[in-house]
Enzyme design. Structure first.
Site, PDB file in Angstrom:
ATOM      1  N   ALA A 246       0.835  -1.301  -0.104  1.00 61.70           N
ATOM      2  CA  ALA A 246       0.175   0.030  -0.158  1.00 61.70           C
ATOM      3  C   ALA A 246       0.859   1.213  -0.189  1.00 61.70           C
ATOM      4  CB  ALA A 246      -1.050   0.024   1.136  1.00 61.70           C
ATOM      5  N   GLY A 298      -8.627   4.523  -5.341  1.00 54.94           N
ATOM      6  CA  GLY A 298      -9.227   3.222  -5.770  1.00 54.94           C
ATOM      7  C   GLY A 298     -10.712   3.441  -5.142  1.00 54.94           C
ATOM      8  N   CYS A 301     -11.093   2.163  -1.815  1.00 58.97           N
ATOM      9  CA  CYS A 301      -9.966   2.748  -0.693  1.00 58.97           C
ATOM     10  C   CYS A 301     -10.682   3.708   0.323  1.00 58.97           C
ATOM     11  CB  CYS A 301      -8.896   3.539  -1.646  1.00 58.97           C
ATOM     12  SG  CYS A 301      -8.292   2.495  -2.583  1.00 58.97           S
ATOM     13  N   ASP A 334      -3.244   3.791 -11.308  1.00 60.66           N
ATOM     14  CA  ASP A 334      -3.953   2.576 -10.571  1.00 60.66           C
ATOM     15  C   ASP A 334      -4.881   3.226  -9.764  1.00 60.66           C
ATOM     16  OD1 ASP A 334      -4.740   0.593  -9.307  1.00 60.66           O
ATOM     17  OD2 ASP A 334      -3.027  -0.026  -8.092  1.00 60.66           O
ATOM     18  N   TYR A 381     -16.909  -7.234  -4.455  1.00 64.50           N
ATOM     19  CA  TYR A 381     -15.638  -6.468  -5.109  1.00 64.50           C
ATOM     20  C   TYR A 381     -15.202  -5.825  -3.642  1.00 64.50           C
ATOM     21  CZ  TYR A 381     -12.507  -2.966  -6.934  1.00 64.50           C
ATOM     22  OH  TYR A 381     -11.323  -2.337  -7.253  1.00 64.50           O
TER      23      TYR A 381
HETATM   24  P1  XMP Z   1     -10.574   0.969  -8.641  1.00 63.37           P
HETATM   25  O1  XMP Z   1     -11.046   2.466  -8.268  1.00 63.37           O
HETATM   26  O2  XMP Z   1     -10.116   0.643 -10.194  1.00 63.37           O
HETATM   27  O3  XMP Z   1      -9.335   0.721  -7.757  1.00 63.37           O
HETATM   28  O4  XMP Z   1     -11.617  -0.106  -8.012  1.00 63.37           O
HETATM   29  C1  XMP Z   1      -8.450  -0.354  -7.672  1.00 63.37           C
HETATM   30  C2  XMP Z   1      -7.247  -0.099  -6.834  1.00 63.37           C
HETATM   31  O5  XMP Z   1      -7.406   0.109  -5.625  1.00 63.37           O
HETATM   32  C3  XMP Z   1      -6.433  -0.189  -4.857  1.00 63.37           C
HETATM   33  N1  XMP Z   1      -6.771  -1.009  -3.668  1.00 63.37           N
HETATM   34  C4  XMP Z   1      -6.861  -0.491  -2.400  1.00 63.37           C
HETATM   35  N2  XMP Z   1      -6.755   0.696  -1.793  1.00 63.37           N
HETATM   36  N3  XMP Z   1      -7.385  -0.039   0.202  1.00 63.37           N
HETATM   37  C5  XMP Z   1      -6.651   0.768  -0.427  1.00 63.37           C
HETATM   38  O6  XMP Z   1      -6.609   1.974  -0.059  1.00 63.37           O
HETATM   39  C6  XMP Z   1      -7.649  -1.171  -0.309  1.00 63.37           C
HETATM   40  O7  XMP Z   1      -8.376  -1.942   0.362  1.00 63.37           O
HETATM   41  C7  XMP Z   1      -7.321  -1.528  -1.453  1.00 63.37           C
HETATM   42  N4  XMP Z   1      -7.745  -2.601  -2.346  1.00 63.37           N
HETATM   43  C8  XMP Z   1      -7.236  -2.379  -3.603  1.00 63.37           C
HETATM   44  C9  XMP Z   1      -5.342  -0.988  -5.588  1.00 63.37           C
HETATM   45  O8  XMP Z   1      -4.279  -0.285  -6.212  1.00 63.37           O
HETATM   46  C10 XMP Z   1      -6.449  -1.398  -6.813  1.00 63.37           C
HETATM   47  O9  XMP Z   1      -5.565  -1.791  -8.089  1.00 63.37           O
END
Ligand code: XMP
Length: 476
Positions: A246, A298, A301, A334, A381
């Site tokens: 992260a 994200g 996030c 990303d 998701y």
């Molecule tokens: P999208 O907006 O495409 O984003 O759904 C996907 C990206 O989100 C990140 N990701 C996370 N970031 N906590 C975060 O702060 C999380 O639990 C988490 N899970 C995924 C990751 O970079 C992904 O590709």
């Protein structure tokens, strides 16, 4: 203290430029994923357990992008997902799955189902081919029967090294779907299937390795078994590894990059996530071949809510891409991509590719089952730092279904959510790539690098944003 301004996709628009493009087909979406890997479309599926395992990776590679298999699996399971992708598109399968004749039909069915294949070669103890079993041989047979009693014994084979044209002729002449390849002593050297030949012809835009197999990446962490995991994934054929943490601008991430590069100098290595020019530069100096940009952008996030940290995505991409240009290292945007317009803005801002999570979640190819709520269909998701994902990981590690930890000890940085079921990812990718192609045309560009040169962003007000959405109509 002076405040720097940070902008994201909804804060800006791309100013339309003169275009000589008369059809979207005149645009070319070829782009660099990393220093040495190029893709035919600029999309990467996220290394999340509700987005990318082998089915997603196969589908996106066929469309010209790449999937990154998530790391929340055992080493064997993750390497197996990589192998499945590699096998799915190679015209010649180098190490076909096989079984010995003394096993039962039940064993064969279990094995075939686990590997997601429709037939098995039957070999003796010295790996010499003695038969083949396909679905047809197993249909309605007593599951306790031995394979050697039901297999097809007179197998049509070809010599290893046979040309694809000759193989096609044999498949057609004998009306068969599988052609084992053997050497002079009868040892199995490969397998050609009619399905793989057709697949290859059906996906002319597919992103492929030097052996014609689909490209695939796999994520590794920064703790524990990451070197052992890297070795297994590379052995299975992963084209790139992604150091997934992260807070990628950290000692942990940088030392992991150095360790992996030292142990596997030829490994194409991506690392992230970071959100600043300094973060990008430090990873580039450590030896990465691409940098993944995005902290807290994200859809699932909550990093920015929980920690107060992050940089609006468009500014993060712009800052990192500037350093990327100096070092010749591509940037992956990303997180936060909700539309093809967002993806186009990320690319125009300097990203070479866009990693997508929520847009690809909820598809047939994403892991998980379709759920129904109030008559509507959904799939789960979830953020990889969500409570549910953390608990899932823990129970996988310990093999226990009960959970004794105090939930207050977990500080989640992601949420668990549902996204509407969307059907096949192929259609989503068509919409995404079609939108980006049109976006290129509005920028007067035939290619992504050309768009990056031409791009002129204009900041908009809230009124400008409202005007950009459908308005004053009732949507059907
Ligand atoms: P999208 O907006 O495409 O984003 O759904 C996907 C990206 O989100 C990140 N990701 C996370 N970031 N906590 C975060 O702060 C999380 O639990 C988490 N899970 C995924 C990751 O970079 C992904 O590709």
């Amino acid at each position: 203290m002076e405040f720097k301004e940070g902008l994201t996709f909804d804060d800006v628009l791309l100013v339309p430029k003169y275009s000589d493009i008369t059809s979207r087909t005149q645009t070319n979406l070829t782009t660099q994923l990393s220093r040495n890997i190029s893709l035919n479309i600029p999309f990467v599926s996220a290394n999340m357990d509700t987005v990318t395992e082998s089915s997603m990776a196969v589908a996106i590679a066929r469309a010209g992008g790449i999937g990154i298999i998530h790391r929340f699996l055992t080493i064997e399971e993750q390497a197996d997902e990589v192998l499945k992708v590699k096998r799915s598109g190679s015209v010649i399968i180098e190490n076909p799955y096989s079984i010995t004749g003394d096993k039962t039909i039940e064993d064969a069915l279990d094995y075939a189902e686990n590997q997601d294949i429709s037939g098995l070669l039957v070999v003796d103890d010295n790996s010499k081919l003695i038969g083949i079993v396909t679905e047809r041989d197993l249909l309605f047979a007593n599951s306790k029967n031995l394979i050697q009693d039901v297999m097809t014994k007179d197998v049509i084979t070809a010599k290893a090294g046979v040309s694809i044209d000759d193989a096609k002729e044999l498949l057609h002449k004998h009306r068969i779907e599988k052609l084992p390849l053997i050497d002079d002593s009868g040892l199995v050297k490969g397998l050609i299937t009619s399905k793989d030949i057709t697949n290859n012809a059906d996906y002319p835009n597919a992103s492929k390795d030097s052996k014609g197999r689909p490209l695939v990446g796999a994520a590794v962490g920064v703790k524990g078994d990451f070197l052992e995991r890297s070795e297994s994934l590379l052995e299975a054929g992963a084209d790139t590894l992604v150091v997934d943490i992260a807070h990628g601008h950290s000692e942990n991430a940088i030392s992991t990059v150095k360790h992996i590069k030292k142990a596997f100098p030829d490994c194409e290595l991506i690392a992230g996530n970071i959100a600043t020019a300094q973060g990008a530069e430090d990873l580039m100096k450590a030896g990465v071949d691409a940098v993944k940009v995005g902290v807290g952008s994200g859809s699932i996030c909550i990093t920015r809510v929980i920690t107060g940290s992050g940089v609006p995505q468009l500014t993060a991409v712009m800052d990192c891409a500037k350093i990327g240009r100096d070092y010749g290292i591509p940037i992956i945007s990303d997180g936060g991509t909700r539309t093809s317009g967002d993806a186009t803005k990320a690319l125009a801002a300097g990203a070479s590719t866009v990693m997508v999570g929520s847009m690809l979640g909820g598809t047939d190819e994403s892991p998980g089952t379709v759920l129904t709520k109030n008559g509507k269909r959904f799939k789960v998701y979830r953020g990889m730092a969500s409570l549910a994902a953390s608990i899932g990981r823990k129970s996988k590690e310990t093999g226990s279904t009960s959970f004794d930890d105090d939930l207050n000890d977990y500080v989640a940085e992601g949420v668990e959510a549902m996204v509407p079921y969307k059907g096949t990812v192929v259609d989503i990718l068509k919409q995404l790539t079609g939108g980006v192609r049109s976006g290129l045309s509005y920028c007067g560009a035939h290619t992504i690098p050309q768009m990056q040169t031409n791009a002129e962003f204009i900041k908009m007000s809230r009124a400008g944003f409202a005007e950009s959405q459908p308005h004053d109509v009732s949507l059907m």
